[in-house]
Design an enzyme around this catalytic site. Structure first.
Site, mmCIF file in Angstrom:
data_model
loop_
_atom_site.group_PDB
_atom_site.id
_atom_site.type_symbol
_atom_site.label_atom_id
_atom_site.label_comp_id
_atom_site.label_asym_id
_atom_site.label_seq_id
_atom_site.Cartn_x
_atom_site.Cartn_y
_atom_site.Cartn_z
ATOM 1 N N GLY A 44 0.831 -1.200 0.000
ATOM 2 C CA GLY A 44 0.000 0.000 0.000
ATOM 3 C C GLY A 44 0.861 1.244 0.000
ATOM 4 C CE1 TYR A 48 1.044 13.544 5.369
ATOM 5 C CE2 TYR A 48 -0.966 12.237 5.331
ATOM 6 C CZ TYR A 48 -0.332 13.465 5.320
ATOM 7 O OH TYR A 48 -1.068 14.598 5.258
ATOM 8 N N GLY A 49 3.000 7.223 3.817
ATOM 9 C CA GLY A 49 3.873 6.081 4.021
ATOM 10 C C GLY A 49 3.747 5.045 2.934
ATOM 11 C CB VAL A 51 1.794 -0.121 4.024
ATOM 12 C CG1 VAL A 51 1.515 -1.248 5.009
ATOM 13 C CG2 VAL A 51 1.400 1.224 4.628
ATOM 14 C CG ASP A 168 -7.148 10.995 6.159
ATOM 15 O OD1 ASP A 168 -8.038 11.292 5.326
ATOM 16 O OD2 ASP A 168 -6.015 10.604 5.828
ATOM 17 N NE ARG A 172 -8.209 4.183 -2.268
ATOM 18 C CZ ARG A 172 -8.428 5.027 -3.266
ATOM 19 N NH1 ARG A 172 -8.182 6.306 -3.118
ATOM 20 N NH2 ARG A 172 -8.872 4.596 -4.419
ATOM 21 C CG ASN A 173 -6.966 6.175 5.976
ATOM 22 O OD1 ASN A 173 -6.039 5.611 5.385
ATOM 23 N ND2 ASN A 173 -7.106 7.484 5.999
#
Ligand code: ADP
Ligand code: MG
Ligand code: MG
Length: 364
Positions: A44, A48-49, A51, A168, A172-173
């Site tokens: 993913g 910000y990241g 994964v 947020d 997707r989160n």
């Protein structure tokens, strides 16, 4: 398949980590030897990241890697995960550990180790699968239960958990376990609303409070710059609940029991039909603030079944233009418990099932 073995540079002091407010640095690092961590596959990439799926001593784990530019996001996510009571909750992604290393070219890199969620995010799951009524209720209930917990200020013995806004919330989160239960994840933008850090003032803070999230899911008051900062705690919870309503819409549109005898529509993100895949802030402002547009319900939901009416009402009560009229996450959770009691048969044809249930549970 990418194969990387991370060599963690042992540092005498974990400066950045110990800077996190209230975090017990010892606990966070002691349980895990990062030398044994292997990153196997990129699964993913968010804002910000990156994964990765990886292994730690043979166990499957997920590793979220932040570059040094996103250090603040990393620290914030760590500080939320390390709040009391959070790690025990069934509907919050399970945080295992966090660490920091220096890359070959001398930059800092941060990572968060967490349970690996087999199906990835909810949006991806719903793209590939339809869900039956009970599964859909269970999945959305899990998200809502997680949010309701996050929003609660709790005192349990000597443990204090402040109320937290996610800020947020998107499909997707949310992550999906192998048994299809759901957890909230990605707390990089989350904010404690009560306790020591609860008072906000000054222009800089106003910016950081109101100007975050994913544009597609931004509430009208955020898009319109009219967030009520005088009651920041309620305002930010209401912003989360708006996004929750959109997430319900995305989920129930993939519920096979709600489309008897016809094809279930393809998965869509909220407002995808109207603004496509990469809406701008202005696109969303025009749609959600000026036109007060909300996702359309499928034609076959127009049938006057009390159950469908109740489902639609729940979504509308989450994304109300008037933020103060929205449900609390706690109320939304109760609504989903009631909905889950309906069977697919009663769902579309028995107009009074929910009504009777309400009378039974409240009248006796
Ligand atoms: P960002 O802050 O960059 O958005 P996220 O934490 O949302 O990062 O992760 C990005 C994506 O990676 C998620 O949408 C999901 O698809 C995947 N992902 C994140 N954590 C896990 C996990 N623990 N298990 C499986 N997939 C994950
Ligand atoms: Mg994310
Ligand atoms: Mg994030």
């Amino acid at each position: 398949v990418l194969f990387l073995a991370y060599r963690v540079i042992k540092r005498k002091q974990k400066l950045s980590l110990s800077a996190v407010d209230g975090m017990e640095t010892g606990n966070i690092n002691s349980a895990v030897d990062f030398n044994d961590l292997k990153l196997l596959e990129l699964i993913g990439r968010g804002r910000y990241g990156a994964v990765f799926r990886g292994t730690l001593n043979g166990c499957c784990v997920a590793v979220k890697v932040f570059s040094s530019a996103n250090g603040q996001n990393f620290l914030n996510e760590c500080s939320i995960y390390s709040l009391p009571l959070l790690r025990q909750h069934d509907n919050i992604a399970r945080f295992l550990s966090a660490d920091e290393r220096t890359t070959a070219d001398g930059r800092a890199e941060f990572f968060i180790l967490m349970d690996f969620y087999h199906h990835g995010n909810l949006s991806r799951y719903l793209t590939v699968h339809t869900v039956d009524w009970l599964t859909c209720c269970r999945m959305t209930h899990g998200v809502t239960r997680g949010l309701s917990f996050l929003h609660s200020e709790l005192n349990r013995g000597d443990q204090y958990k402040p109320a937290v806004a996610h800020r947020d919330l998107t499909s997707r989160n949310v992550l999906v376990r192998a048994d299809l239960s759901c957890v909230l994840a990605d707390f990089g933008l989350s904010m404690k609303l009560t306790g020591t850090r609860s008072s906000h003032s000054g222009d800089e803070d106003t910016m950081t409070i109101s100007d975050v999230g994913t544009v597609r899911y931004m509430a009208p008051e955020v898009l319109g710059g009219a967030l009520n900062l005088r009651d920041c705690e309620s305002a930010l919870k209401q912003v989360d609940v708006y996004a929750l309503g959109l997430l319900f819409w995305e989920s129930f549109r993939r519920c096979s029991d709600l489309f008897p005898g016809e094809d279930v529509p393809e998965y869509q993100l909220a407002f995808q039909a109207e603004v496509g895949n990469h809406p701008s802030f202005e696109d969303m402002q025009s749609l959600v603030v000026r036109q007060k547009f909300r996702p359309r319900f499928p034609d076959c939901w127009k049938e006057e079944s009390l159950a469908l009416r109740s489902l639609i009402e729940t979504m509308e009560d989450c994304w109300d233009q008037d933020s103060e009229a929205r449900l609390t996450a706690q109320c939304a959770e109760e609504r989903l418990v009631e909905l889950a009691l309906l069977t697919p048969q009663t769902l579309l044809h028995n107009y009074t099932a929910l009504h009777n249930h309400r009378n039974l549970s409240h009248g006796w």
